[in-house]
Design a protein around this motif. Structure first.
Motif, PDB file in Angstrom:
ATOM      1  N   MET A  36       0.852  -1.169   0.000  1.00 62.46           N
ATOM      2  CA  MET A  36       0.000   0.000   0.000  1.00 62.46           C
ATOM      3  C   MET A  36       0.900   1.234   0.000  1.00 62.46           C
ATOM      4  N   PHE A  37       0.670   2.127  -0.945  1.00 62.68           N
ATOM      5  CA  PHE A  37       1.475   3.331  -1.084  1.00 62.68           C
ATOM      6  C   PHE A  37       0.786   4.507  -0.400  1.00 62.68           C
ATOM      7  N   GLU A  38       1.576   5.368   0.199  1.00 61.89           N
ATOM      8  CA  GLU A  38       1.026   6.545   0.861  1.00 61.89           C
ATOM      9  C   GLU A  38       0.829   7.666  -0.152  1.00 61.89           C
ATOM     10  N   LEU A  39      -0.355   8.258  -0.144  1.00 61.60           N
ATOM     11  CA  LEU A  39      -0.628   9.418  -0.984  1.00 61.60           C
ATOM     12  C   LEU A  39      -0.528  10.675  -0.141  1.00 61.60           C
ATOM     13  N   LEU A  40       0.170  11.641  -0.690  1.00 68.71           N
ATOM     14  CA  LEU A  40       0.290  12.963  -0.079  1.00 68.71           C
ATOM     15  C   LEU A  40      -0.159  13.989  -1.114  1.00 68.71           C
ATOM     16  N   ALA A  41      -0.178  15.242  -0.750  1.00 70.83           N
ATOM     17  CA  ALA A  41      -0.575  16.286  -1.693  1.00 70.83           C
ATOM     18  C   ALA A  41       0.328  16.274  -2.928  1.00 70.83           C
ATOM     19  N   GLU A  42       1.615  15.985  -2.742  1.00 75.01           N
ATOM     20  CA  GLU A  42       2.581  16.034  -3.845  1.00 75.01           C
ATOM     21  C   GLU A  42       2.359  14.935  -4.883  1.00 75.01           C
ATOM     22  N   ASN A  43       1.901  13.771  -4.471  1.00 67.66           N
ATOM     23  CA  ASN A  43       1.744  12.659  -5.409  1.00 67.66           C
ATOM     24  C   ASN A  43       0.288  12.218  -5.554  1.00 67.66           C
ATOM     25  N   ILE A  67      -8.379   3.678  -2.201  1.00 67.44           N
ATOM     26  CA  ILE A  67      -7.727   4.604  -1.277  1.00 67.44           C
ATOM     27  C   ILE A  67      -8.341   4.433   0.110  1.00 67.44           C
ATOM     28  N   ASP A  68      -7.480   4.114   1.055  1.00 67.43           N
ATOM     29  CA  ASP A  68      -7.860   3.949   2.457  1.00 67.43           C
ATOM     30  C   ASP A  68      -7.565   5.253   3.187  1.00 67.43           C
ATOM     31  N   PHE A  69      -8.600   5.897   3.717  1.00 69.79           N
ATOM     32  CA  PHE A  69      -8.452   7.118   4.503  1.00 69.79           C
ATOM     33  C   PHE A  69      -8.470   6.712   5.963  1.00 69.79           C
ATOM     34  N   TRP A  70      -7.441   7.075   6.696  1.00 66.79           N
ATOM     35  CA  TRP A  70      -7.296   6.607   8.071  1.00 66.79           C
ATOM     36  C   TRP A  70      -6.576   7.669   8.909  1.00 66.79           C
ATOM     37  N   GLN A  71      -6.530   7.422  10.203  1.00 65.03           N
ATOM     38  CA  GLN A  71      -5.653   8.179  11.094  1.00 65.03           C
ATOM     39  C   GLN A  71      -5.367   7.334  12.325  1.00 65.03           C
ATOM     40  N   ALA A  75      -4.588  -6.403  -9.771  1.00 65.94           N
ATOM     41  CA  ALA A  75      -4.909  -5.403 -10.788  1.00 65.94           C
ATOM     42  C   ALA A  75      -5.355  -4.075 -10.177  1.00 65.94           C
ATOM     43  N   VAL A  76      -5.523  -4.047  -8.869  1.00 65.06           N
ATOM     44  CA  VAL A  76      -5.962  -2.839  -8.165  1.00 65.06           C
ATOM     45  C   VAL A  76      -4.770  -2.228  -7.437  1.00 65.06           C
ATOM     46  N   SER A  77      -4.581  -0.935  -7.603  1.00 64.79           N
ATOM     47  CA  SER A  77      -3.524  -0.220  -6.881  1.00 64.79           C
ATOM     48  C   SER A  77      -4.091   0.248  -5.547  1.00 64.79           C
ATOM     49  N   PHE A  78      -3.413  -0.096  -4.465  1.00 66.98           N
ATOM     50  CA  PHE A  78      -3.866   0.243  -3.121  1.00 66.98           C
ATOM     51  C   PHE A  78      -3.058   1.422  -2.583  1.00 66.98           C
ATOM     52  N   TYR A  79      -3.768   2.419  -2.044  1.00 68.82           N
ATOM     53  CA  TYR A  79      -3.148   3.618  -1.491  1.00 68.82           C
ATOM     54  C   TYR A  79      -3.717   3.897  -0.103  1.00 68.82           C
ATOM     55  N   ALA A  80      -2.983   4.664   0.669  1.00 68.52           N
ATOM     56  CA  ALA A  80      -3.446   5.098   1.989  1.00 68.52           C
ATOM     57  C   ALA A  80      -3.217   6.594   2.124  1.00 68.52           C
ATOM     58  N   ILE A  81      -4.161   7.247   2.759  1.00 67.96           N
ATOM     59  CA  ILE A  81      -4.044   8.679   3.061  1.00 67.96           C
ATOM     60  C   ILE A  81      -4.242   8.851   4.555  1.00 67.96           C
ATOM     61  N   ASP A  82      -3.225   9.374   5.212  1.00 70.52           N
ATOM     62  CA  ASP A  82      -3.311   9.704   6.634  1.00 70.52           C
ATOM     63  C   ASP A  82      -4.012  11.053   6.742  1.00 70.52           C
ATOM     64  N   CYS A  83      -5.236  11.038   7.224  1.00 73.19           N
ATOM     65  CA  CYS A  83      -6.049  12.259   7.269  1.00 73.19           C
ATOM     66  C   CYS A  83      -5.471  13.334   8.181  1.00 73.19           C
ATOM     67  N   GLN A  84      -4.617  12.949   9.111  1.00 70.07           N
ATOM     68  CA  GLN A  84      -3.982  13.956   9.959  1.00 70.07           C
ATOM     69  C   GLN A  84      -2.919  14.735   9.182  1.00 70.07           C
ATOM     70  N   LYS A  85      -2.332  14.120   8.171  1.00 65.81           N
ATOM     71  CA  LYS A  85      -1.297  14.789   7.371  1.00 65.81           C
ATOM     72  C   LYS A  85      -1.892  15.642   6.257  1.00 65.81           C
ATOM     73  N   VAL A  86      -2.959  15.151   5.631  1.00 69.59           N
ATOM     74  CA  VAL A  86      -3.538  15.856   4.480  1.00 69.59           C
ATOM     75  C   VAL A  86      -5.057  15.991   4.639  1.00 69.59           C
ATOM     76  N   ARG A  87      -5.438  16.655   5.684  1.00 72.26           N
ATOM     77  CA  ARG A  87      -6.856  16.831   6.012  1.00 72.26           C
ATOM     78  C   ARG A  87      -7.636  17.501   4.870  1.00 72.26           C
ATOM     79  N   LYS A  88      -7.049  18.523   4.244  1.00 72.06           N
ATOM     80  CA  LYS A  88      -7.751  19.240   3.174  1.00 72.06           C
ATOM     81  C   LYS A  88      -8.034  18.321   1.987  1.00 72.06           C
TER      82      LYS A  88
END
Length: 102
Positions: free
Chosen positions: A1-8, A20-24, A46-59
């Motif tokens: 699972m790859f981390e998504l940030l604003a930059e990527n 995309i898994d949204f978590w904190q 065949a599915v790309s899995f990502y995670a977004i830490d909502c504390q890092k990228v709340r917006k």
């Protein structure tokens, strides 16, 4: 699972299917779901899995209308197909949605 940030963030839009898994860290349900999603990842190569830490990228989370945790969104080439939030965000519901697309 790859981390998504604003930059990527736009990276997932190029994928045929992206989950995309949204978590904190303060969300016990999120922490319980994470290893289940990691296991699911091996079942759906065949599915790309990502995670977004909502504390890092709340917006970013707010821009995607993620207002409750845990949340999982499934996209195809940037188009939202499925949204699972709070009590609907179960591994069975997510697996069922992925099976429909594969």
């Amino acid at each position: 699972m790859f981390e998504l940030l604003a930059e990527n963030f736009d990276e997932f839009k190029e994928k045929e299917y992206a989950l995309i898994d949204f978590w904190q860290a303060t969300c016990p349900e999120c922490l319980a779901l994470k290893p289940q999603l990691e296991e699911l990842e091996s079942d759906f190569p065949a599915v790309s899995f990502y995670a977004i830490d909502c504390q890092k990228v709340r917006k970013l989370a707010i821009s995607l209308k993620v207002f409750g945790l845990p949340s999982v969104l499934i996209f195809s080439r940037g188009t939202l197909l499925y949204r699972f939030q709070k009590e609907d965000c179960t591994i069975d519901n997510i697996r069922h949605a992925l099976n429909e697309k594969n």
